[in-house]
Design an enzyme around this catalytic site. Structure first.
Site, short mmCIF file in Angstrom:
data_model
loop_
_atom_site.label_atom_id
_atom_site.label_comp_id
_atom_site.label_asym_id
_atom_site.label_seq_id
_atom_site.Cartn_x
_atom_site.Cartn_y
_atom_site.Cartn_z
CE LYS A 192 48.61 57.75 49.75
NZ LYS A 192 49.77 56.96 50.21
NE ARG A 217 51.63 61.23 55.87
CZ ARG A 217 51.43 61.82 54.69
NH1 ARG A 217 50.61 61.28 53.80
NH2 ARG A 217 52.02 62.97 54.41
#
Length: 291
Positions: A231, A271
Site C-alpha cells: 500500500k 491479506r
C-alpha cells in the site's frame, strides 16, 4: 482489575475451520480486475493458475475480487462483478478445499459467489454500503470480514502525509467496527473477523498509528485481519529524499516489514499479494514465539 476480553480463536467457514491458536493465516489476493493498484490485469487470463500457485505456497484463504477498491477506482455493476468472479470460484472449488472469500460489498455478488462455493464475504464497508448483505451472509452461513472505511473507493484519495493530528484514529475505527459487529450479531452472524482498513480514508500517519496499536482491536474479542500489502503509505516511509514515491512494485520489502509488525501486534490474518513471503514471515514469528 479489568478482565481481558475473551478472543474468538476459531473461524468456521461453512465447514472449514481456521484455527488462529495454531498460527496466523495468510489470505492470497486474486483480483480479476483491469485496474487494481498493484496486480490489475496481471492474472485475469490465468487466474486459476495463479490461485493454485498461491495455495501451493501456503495460502490458507484465497480472496477473489471483481471490482477495484483502490482510491478513485470506477465502480462496476454487480453483473460485471459476477461475470468476473463466479466462474472462477466455481472452477477453483474443483481443485481446493481451502476457504474462498469474495471481496465485495454487494449482496447480489455475494449471493452468487456463495452459491458457487465461496465461504467468506470480505466487505470493505463493514455492512454499511448494502443493507441487504447481512441477510445474504446469514442465509448461507458465511463467515464475514468487516472492514472500516470512510468513503466509497471512487470518492477516496490516496494516503497522504497530511492530516491525522487531531483525531484519535484508533478510537474512531474501533467505534465504527463495533457498530458493524453489532449489526452482524443482530442478523445472527457470529463468524466475524475485523479489519481496520489500512489505506482506506486514513492519512499516512494514521495508518502507522493503527499498525502500532493493532493489538488494541482485540478488545472487540474477534480475530483481526491486516491488509497492508504494497500500500502507498508504506512507500512514504521508505521514500528517499527528493526521490519519487516508490511504486507498488518496489514495496515488497516494506510490506514484509509491516507484516512482521502486524503479527507481533496481534494480526490473525495477513491479506497479501505475495504469499510465499508472508508464509515465511509468519513461520519466523511462530518460531520466535516457540523459542
Amino acid at each position: 482489575m479489568q478482565q481481558e476480553p475473551r478472543i474468538q480463536r476459531l473461524l468456521s467457514c461453512r465447514g472449514h475451520v481456521l484455527d488462529f491458536r495454531k498460527k496466523p493465516c495468510v489470505m492470497g489476493i486474486l483480483n480479476t480486475t483491469p485496474d487494481s493498484f498493484y496486480d490489475g490485469g496481471r492474472h485475469r487470463d490465468k487466474a486459476l493458475h495463479h490461485a493454485l500457485s498461491m495455495i501451493s505456497y501456503g495460502a490458507d484463504i484465497i480472496d477473489i475480487g471483481g471490482e477495484s477498491t483502490r482510491p478513485g477506482a470506477e465502480a462496476v455493476s454487480a453483473e460485471e462483478e459476477i461475470r468476473r468472479t463466479a466462474p472462477l470460484i466455481r472452477e477453483l472449488k474443483k481443485h481446493t478445499s481451502i476457504p474462498i472469500s469474495i471481496d465485495t460489498w454487494k449482496a447480489e455478488v455475494a449471493e452468487e459467489a456463495l452459491q458457487c462455493g465461496a465461504s467468506i464475504v470480505n466487505d470493505i464497508s463493514g455492512f454499511t454500503f448494502d443493507e441487504a448483505l447481512p441477510d445474504v451472509c446469514k442465509k448461507y452461513q458465511a463467515a464475514v470480514i468487516l472492514m472500516h472505511t470512510t468513503d466509497r473507493p471512487d470518492q477516496m484519495q490516496w494516503s497522504t502525509e497530511t492530516g491525522g493530528a487531531e483525531r484519535d484514529i484508533v478510537a474512531l475505527v474501533k467505534t465504527a467496527l463495533e457498530a458493524s459487529v453489532a449489526n452482524a450479531k443482530a442478523h445472527g452472524i457470529d463468524q466475524v473477523v475485523i479489519d481496520p482498513g489500512f489505506g482506506f480514508g486514513k492519512s499516512v500517519r494514521e495508518n502507522f498509528i493503527l499498525l502500532k496499536r493493532l493489538h488494541e482491536f482485540h478488545s472487540l474479542g474477534l480475530p483481526v485481519l491486516a491488509g497492508l500489502s504494497r500500500k502507498s503509505f508504506l512507500g512514504h516511509a521508505v521514500q528517499t529524499h527528493n526521490a519519487p514515491l516508490p511504486s507498488a512494485d518496489d514495496r515488497l520489502a516494506a510490506t514484509v516489514s509491516a507484516n512482521t509488525i502486524a503479527l507481533f501486534n496481534g494480526a490473525d490474518i495477513l491479506r497479501v499479494h505475495d504469499v510465499s513471503e508472508a508464509v515465511a514471515t509468519a513461520a519466523i514469528i511462530k518460531a520466535v514465539g516457540n523459542a
